[in-house]
Scaffold this motif. Structure first.
Motif, PDB file in Angstrom:
ATOM      1  N   THR A  50       0.852  -1.190   0.000  1.00 44.16           N
ATOM      2  CA  THR A  50       0.000   0.000   0.000  1.00 44.16           C
ATOM      3  C   THR A  50       0.888   1.240   0.000  1.00 44.16           C
ATOM      4  O   THR A  50       1.697   1.430   0.918  1.00 44.16           O
ATOM      5  N   THR A  51       0.747   2.066  -1.009  1.00 44.05           N
ATOM      6  CA  THR A  51       1.556   3.272  -1.139  1.00 44.05           C
ATOM      7  C   THR A  51       0.841   4.446  -0.480  1.00 44.05           C
ATOM      8  O   THR A  51      -0.357   4.661  -0.695  1.00 44.05           O
ATOM      9  N   THR A  52       1.583   5.214   0.323  1.00 47.79           N
ATOM     10  CA  THR A  52       1.034   6.380   1.003  1.00 47.79           C
ATOM     11  C   THR A  52       1.487   7.656   0.293  1.00 47.79           C
ATOM     12  O   THR A  52       2.695   7.875   0.108  1.00 47.79           O
ATOM     13  N   TYR A  53       0.535   8.477  -0.102  1.00 41.50           N
ATOM     14  CA  TYR A  53       0.822   9.768  -0.740  1.00 41.50           C
ATOM     15  C   TYR A  53       0.567  10.877   0.282  1.00 41.50           C
ATOM     16  O   TYR A  53      -0.542  11.002   0.809  1.00 41.50           O
ATOM     17  N   THR A  54       1.596  11.685   0.559  1.00 36.13           N
ATOM     18  CA  THR A  54       1.462  12.812   1.486  1.00 36.13           C
ATOM     19  C   THR A  54       1.446  14.120   0.691  1.00 36.13           C
ATOM     20  O   THR A  54       2.145  14.246  -0.319  1.00 36.13           O
ATOM     21  N   ASN A  66      -3.441  12.240   4.276  1.00 35.14           N
ATOM     22  CA  ASN A  66      -2.677  11.316   3.433  1.00 35.14           C
ATOM     23  C   ASN A  66      -3.619  10.364   2.710  1.00 35.14           C
ATOM     24  O   ASN A  66      -4.701  10.044   3.195  1.00 35.14           O
ATOM     25  N   GLN A  68      -3.852   6.582   0.948  1.00 33.62           N
ATOM     26  CA  GLN A  68      -3.232   5.265   0.827  1.00 33.62           C
ATOM     27  C   GLN A  68      -3.887   4.496  -0.313  1.00 33.62           C
ATOM     28  O   GLN A  68      -5.117   4.388  -0.373  1.00 33.62           O
ATOM     29  N   THR A 117       2.868   3.868  -7.919  1.00 28.86           N
ATOM     30  CA  THR A 117       2.349   2.975  -6.879  1.00 28.86           C
ATOM     31  C   THR A 117       2.974   1.588  -6.984  1.00 28.86           C
ATOM     32  O   THR A 117       3.345   0.983  -5.967  1.00 28.86           O
ATOM     33  N   ASP A 122       5.208  -0.411  -0.522  1.00 27.85           N
ATOM     34  CA  ASP A 122       4.772   0.026   0.813  1.00 27.85           C
ATOM     35  C   ASP A 122       5.412   1.350   1.234  1.00 27.85           C
ATOM     36  O   ASP A 122       5.319   1.725   2.412  1.00 27.85           O
ATOM     37  N   THR A 124       6.406   5.664   0.912  1.00 26.83           N
ATOM     38  CA  THR A 124       5.677   6.928   0.999  1.00 26.83           C
ATOM     39  C   THR A 124       6.156   7.875  -0.091  1.00 26.83           C
ATOM     40  O   THR A 124       7.366   8.022  -0.311  1.00 26.83           O
TER      41      THR A 124
END
Length: 429
Positions: A50-54, A66, A68, A117, A122, A124
């Protein structure tokens, strides 16, 4: 690939006419290729995670939550979107219609999100940081592209952008170190670019030497001269000749605190703010002033311009000098606008990418700027994926900005028409 077919048109009174339909298959084919790549990456070789975009920083007015995104599900959705858009593109072209720009934009954004992604897994992705890095890498390309647009619009092919950027970087570092003044460094960078352009203009306009050859020779000459002085002077006495002051960031109150775009656009150095003015100024003066009309007339049809009283060669000469000053000023971004000290051949071929941005942007300042931002984003993405240890060979990551350049110019632009008299010397009869 372009296909021209003829279809019978409704019969006229004096017989049957023919309607010509031109079909441009290049874009659907490009879509099909990238759809196949998306199937290979996202479906055949999926990556769990799971990729987290901030999106926000601590100084923003408010915080954007954020986001996900699951990698496998995103890959499936992106592949479906790509296949649908590809099919629509083929249908539109088969019916003799063009593919809308917004459809291509959706295709590109979807594949970009899917690729990031898939690559990050995993990890960020700091969106604001990625965009800021993209703008930073784009600044010298944009300055070079503005110089290239002006030169080619007036009829002179400017292959010497690399030399203008490198000369500006070298001169700004040395003069700013000696005088302890960034203003002197910036002025010196512009003058260095003008000197390179003066040589280009003198040989190509007055002595009718092939403009492309002159540009390549100037790039090699500037590389050799700056490399020699760096080795002989700067490297042996860094404190006296290669330790310039650097420009600080100047955050614009309120604007710099807007989430995402604020830190990217409004917390920059003076060189970046001047770049905004340069792009707007080149566009305005080129398309909304009498001077710009004369420049474009000289680049398109110099004989006709001469007939109505425009001095063709002086107009070319001075415009090329202005173009060189803009590109040289941009070269200062490598030194006093960034790392400080000069390094041999530190422009690393960005002048040639700026020339590609001119072609990709079809000799228009705004489009060339967007093209430069695309190339800068490719460079920033390459750095980000390298830091996040993406499952992509490092050699391929280093090639990414140049692959994007080749693909954009050859795959998307294909054959394009520049100013009609570009590269052609004018001899008054």
């Amino acid at each position: 690939m372009t296909v021209i077919t003829q279809h019978p048109a409704p019969a006229l009174a004096d017989g049957e006419s023919t309607r010509v339909v031109v079909r441009h298959w290049r874009l659907p084919i490009v879509f099909a290729v990238f759809s196949a790549i998306s199937i290979l990456l996202f479906l055949v070789f999926p990556r769990p995670g799971t990729t987290t975009y901030t999106f926000s920083t601590k100084s923003d007015f408010f915080t954007i939550p954020n986001v996900q995104i699951p990698s496998i599900a995103t890959g499936i959705v992106v592949t479906i979107i790509a296949l649908i858009i590809t099919a629509v593109a083929f249908v539109l072209v088969a019916r003799g219609r063009s593919v809308p720009l917004w459809l291509g934009a959706i295709f590109a954004v979807a594949l970009l999100v899917g690729f990031i992604t898939w690559s990050v897994g995993d990890g960020t992705v700091p969106v604001a940081g990625l965009l800021a890095a993209a703008l930073g890498l784009s600044v010298p390309i944009i300055y070079g592209a503005m110089g290239g647009v002006l030169s080619e619009r007036v009829g002179v092919v400017n292959v010497a952008i690399e030399g203008q950027l490198l000369g500006g970087a070298f001169t700004s570092a040395m003069l700013a170190t000696i005088t302890h003044s960034v203003v002197v460094g910036l002025i010196g960078a512009a003058v260095a670019g003008m000197i390179v352009s003066f040589i280009l203009a003198a040989f190509s306009i007055k002595y009718l030497v092939d403009q492309v050859i002159v540009g390549i020779v100037l790039n090699v000459l500037v590389s050799g001269v700056t490399g020699f002085f760096y080795t002989a002077v700067m490297a042996n006495n860094t404190a006296a000749f290669n330790l310039p002051p650097t420009l600080p960031n100047l955050p614009i109150p309120l604007l710099s605190q807007i989430p995402v775009v604020g830190p990217v656009l409004f917390n920059q150095t003076l060189i970046v703010y001047v770049m905004y003015v340069a792009v707007a100024g080149v566009y305005f003066f080129l398309f909304h002033t009498r001077w710009g009309l004369r420049v474009r007339a000289v680049g398109e049809h110099p004989k006709a311009a001469d007939t109505v009283g425009v001095k063709v060669n002086p107009t070319r000469f001075w415009t090329v000098l202005i173009a060189g000053a803009i590109a040289g000023f941009g070269g200062a971004y490598f030194t006093i606008g960034g790392v400080g000290g000069f390094v041999k051949d530190m422009t690393s071929g960005l002048g040639y990418i700026a020339l590609a941005a001119v072609i990709f942007g079809r000799w228009d300042p705004i489009r060339a700027t967007l093209a430069a931002l695309l190339f800068g984003f490719a460079g920033a993405l390459q750095s980000l994926l390298g830091l996040l240890h993406a499952p992509i060979p490092s050699e391929f990551l280093r090639m990414l900005p140049y692959l994007v350049t080749i693909f954009a110019v050859a795959g998307l632009v294909g054959q394009s028409r520049g100013p009609a008299a570009s590269g052609k010397p004018y001899i008054k009869s």
